[in-house]
Design a protein around this motif. Structure first.
Motif, PDB file in Angstrom:
ATOM      1  N   UNK A  16      51.132 -77.462 -72.471  1.00  0.00           N
ATOM      2  CA  UNK A  16      51.087 -76.727 -71.212  1.00  0.00           C
ATOM      3  C   UNK A  16      51.034 -77.627 -69.990  1.00  0.00           C
ATOM      4  N   UNK A  17      51.115 -76.989 -68.839  1.00  0.00           N
ATOM      5  CA  UNK A  17      50.947 -77.651 -67.546  1.00  0.00           C
ATOM      6  C   UNK A  17      49.472 -77.497 -67.183  1.00  0.00           C
ATOM      7  N   UNK A  36      48.516 -81.894 -73.008  1.00  0.00           N
ATOM      8  CA  UNK A  36      49.387 -81.360 -71.964  1.00  0.00           C
ATOM      9  C   UNK A  36      50.820 -81.872 -72.038  1.00  0.00           C
ATOM     10  N   UNK A  37      51.739 -80.999 -71.660  1.00  0.00           N
ATOM     11  CA  UNK A  37      53.110 -81.435 -71.391  1.00  0.00           C
ATOM     12  C   UNK A  37      53.089 -82.249 -70.107  1.00  0.00           C
ATOM     13  N   UNK A  38      52.336 -81.731 -69.110  1.00  0.00           N
ATOM     14  CA  UNK A  38      52.118 -82.489 -67.877  1.00  0.00           C
ATOM     15  C   UNK A  38      50.711 -82.205 -67.368  1.00  0.00           C
ATOM     16  N   UNK A  60      53.295 -91.052 -69.650  1.00  0.00           N
ATOM     17  CA  UNK A  60      54.364 -90.551 -68.796  1.00  0.00           C
ATOM     18  C   UNK A  60      54.212 -89.075 -68.423  1.00  0.00           C
ATOM     19  N   UNK A  61      53.131 -88.436 -68.867  1.00  0.00           N
ATOM     20  CA  UNK A  61      52.933 -87.012 -68.569  1.00  0.00           C
ATOM     21  C   UNK A  61      51.797 -86.759 -67.577  1.00  0.00           C
ATOM     22  N   UNK A  78      52.186 -70.223 -59.418  1.00  0.00           N
ATOM     23  CA  UNK A  78      52.571 -69.574 -60.679  1.00  0.00           C
ATOM     24  C   UNK A  78      53.124 -70.569 -61.703  1.00  0.00           C
ATOM     25  N   UNK A  79      52.539 -71.757 -61.770  1.00  0.00           N
ATOM     26  CA  UNK A  79      53.124 -72.851 -62.549  1.00  0.00           C
ATOM     27  C   UNK A  79      52.187 -73.425 -63.612  1.00  0.00           C
ATOM     28  N   UNK A  80      50.889 -73.197 -63.475  1.00  0.00           N
ATOM     29  CA  UNK A  80      49.885 -73.894 -64.272  1.00  0.00           C
ATOM     30  C   UNK A  80      49.392 -73.026 -65.430  1.00  0.00           C
ATOM     31  N   UNK A  81      49.322 -73.641 -66.615  1.00  0.00           N
ATOM     32  CA  UNK A  81      48.809 -72.958 -67.803  1.00  0.00           C
ATOM     33  C   UNK A  81      47.293 -73.041 -67.906  1.00  0.00           C
TER      34      UNK A  81
END
Length: 183
Positions: A16-17, A36-38, A60-61, A78-81
């Motif tokens: 997730x973000x 996290x993905x990022x 790198x994330x 509306x972007x963060x998990x």
């Protein structure tokens, strides 16, 4: 390890973000960046941001930035998990928390979660704690259109009792409802 097992892993999705508020020198960042993905770490201290940039330079994330101490400026709506913060909001008072609650609602995706450890007794137990109670935290999140899932003061792990903090602190788990209308 118990905080990771009982609070972090069940609430921060793999891939997730994630936003970490107040990473300091990266106490929780290592575990978060593995999931996290990022991951974006936001801290009011330039020295802490520099330390995290140095410590996690090979990852790198991750990215780290200096924040204002009351918002999540630069984080897409509306972007963060998941949002994570531990041992930071125990020092953040109601006025700043009100700003943060609106920001949580703004940046979380529908269904996104937050875990924030914070003071619960308005500083009555000492420890340089904020003027926030557990009910204040719940009310501010609810007014922002978020749903409080749980407020955890302690938990049992491997036959031991663990507390969310030393001064009457709690960890509040909340989420943005899937069909939420934000105020």
């Amino acid at each position: 390890q118990s905080v990771i097992k009982h609070l972090l892993r069940p609430n921060v999705p793999t891939g997730g973000v994630v936003v970490e508020i107040g990473p300091g020198a990266g106490r929780w960042t290592d575990e978060l960046q593995k999931l996290a993905k990022s991951l974006t770490g936001i801290d009011i201290s330039e020295a802490c941001v520099r330390e995290c940039q140095r410590r996690f330079a090979r990852c790198d994330n991750v990215e780290f930035r200096v924040g204002s101490g009351s918002d999540l400026s630069g984080v897409e709506s509306n972007f963060v998990d998941a949002i994570w913060s531990f041992d930071v909001f125990v020092h953040i008072n109601k006025a700043q928390l009100q700003c943060y609650a609106a920001e949580f609602a703004r940046v979380l995706k529908p269904g996104g979660r937050g875990v924030i450890q914070h003071g619960a007794v308005a500083g009555a137990s000492g420890g340089w704690r904020s003027n926030v109670t557990a009910q204040d935290f719940r009310d501010l999140l609810t007014r922002a259109g978020l749903e409080v899932v749980d407020q955890i003061a302690s938990w049992r792990d491997d036959g031991r009792e663990f507390e969310a903090g030393l001064y009457g602190d709690v960890a509040t788990i909340f989420r943005r409802p899937v069909a939420a209308r934000l105020r």
